[in-house]
Scaffold this motif. Structure first.
Motif, short mmCIF file in Angstrom:
data_model
loop_
_atom_site.label_atom_id
_atom_site.label_comp_id
_atom_site.label_asym_id
_atom_site.label_seq_id
_atom_site.Cartn_x
_atom_site.Cartn_y
_atom_site.Cartn_z
N ASP A 5 0.83 -1.20 0.00
CA ASP A 5 0.00 0.00 0.00
C ASP A 5 0.87 1.25 0.00
N PHE A 6 0.35 2.33 -0.59
CA PHE A 6 1.00 3.63 -0.54
C PHE A 6 0.32 4.47 0.53
N TYR A 7 1.11 5.32 1.20
CA TYR A 7 0.60 6.15 2.28
C TYR A 7 0.93 7.61 2.00
#
Length: 185
Positions: A5-7
């Motif tokens: 996932d990207f944050y």
């Protein structure tokens, strides 16, 4: 395969920095400047690699020296950017080789012609001792031998030392009597 996932970075303010001692001086321990091959993989090239390809690689990587290994990965010498200058390549071409057939083994400095510092000596030395040794011998790089384990343990680079000390270290090629004598003829 794991999905990553990207944050968002909106709330991040700090950068990670290496835990390097920026208070290095000319009196700092030599080991603070040493590239230890037990911790950092040495930059190697095979002796059969094309000189033209190695010259290109070294320019892209911004390195001036690579350790040369044979097909068994045994250390056999070094090749520097000074070994790969156009004049030396043209000389090999004049000897009958095709430019693209010239390999590192043809232009490298064989280990029998190299000198190195000893690991035990540098472990007790300051970086000024190493700088003086480099200057006295007109060397930009210096290998370090671990006699006990019969290995090349690492290397010192004048440019790395200079960058870390923020100091210009001028290494001139050592002038020998024979070079002066030949120049006067």
């Amino acid at each position: 395969m794991k999905k990553l996932d990207f944050y968002p970075t909106t709330n991040i303010d700090e950068l990670a920095w290496p835990e390097e001692n920026y208070d290095l001086t000319i009196d700092s321990p030599a080991l603070a400047f040493f590239t230890d091959f037990q911790n950092i993989k040495p930059l190697v090239i095979e002796s059969t690699a094309s000189v033209l390809r190695v010259k290109e690689l070294m320019q892209k990587e911004h390195v001036r020296l690579k350790l040369v290994v044979d097909e068994k990965k045994h250390f056999i010498g070094v090749v520097s950017s000074d070994d790969l200058i156009e004049r030396k390549i043209v000389q090999k071409v004049s000897e009958g080789l095709e430019r693209n057939e010239i390999v590192v083994a043809e232009l490298m400095t064989a280990k029998k012609h190299l000198k190195a510092l000893d690991w035990k000596d540098i472990s007790k030395a300051s970086i000024s001792d190493v700088i003086n040794a480099l200057k006295d011998n007109g060397e930009r790089h210096c290998l370090v031998i671990d006699h006990e384990n019969h290995k090349i343990r690492g290397i010192f680079s004048a440019s790395d030392i200079s960058r870390r000390l923020r100091l210009n270290i001028d290494i001139q090629e050592k002038t020998s009597f024979s070079k002066v004598f030949v120049a006067t003829l």
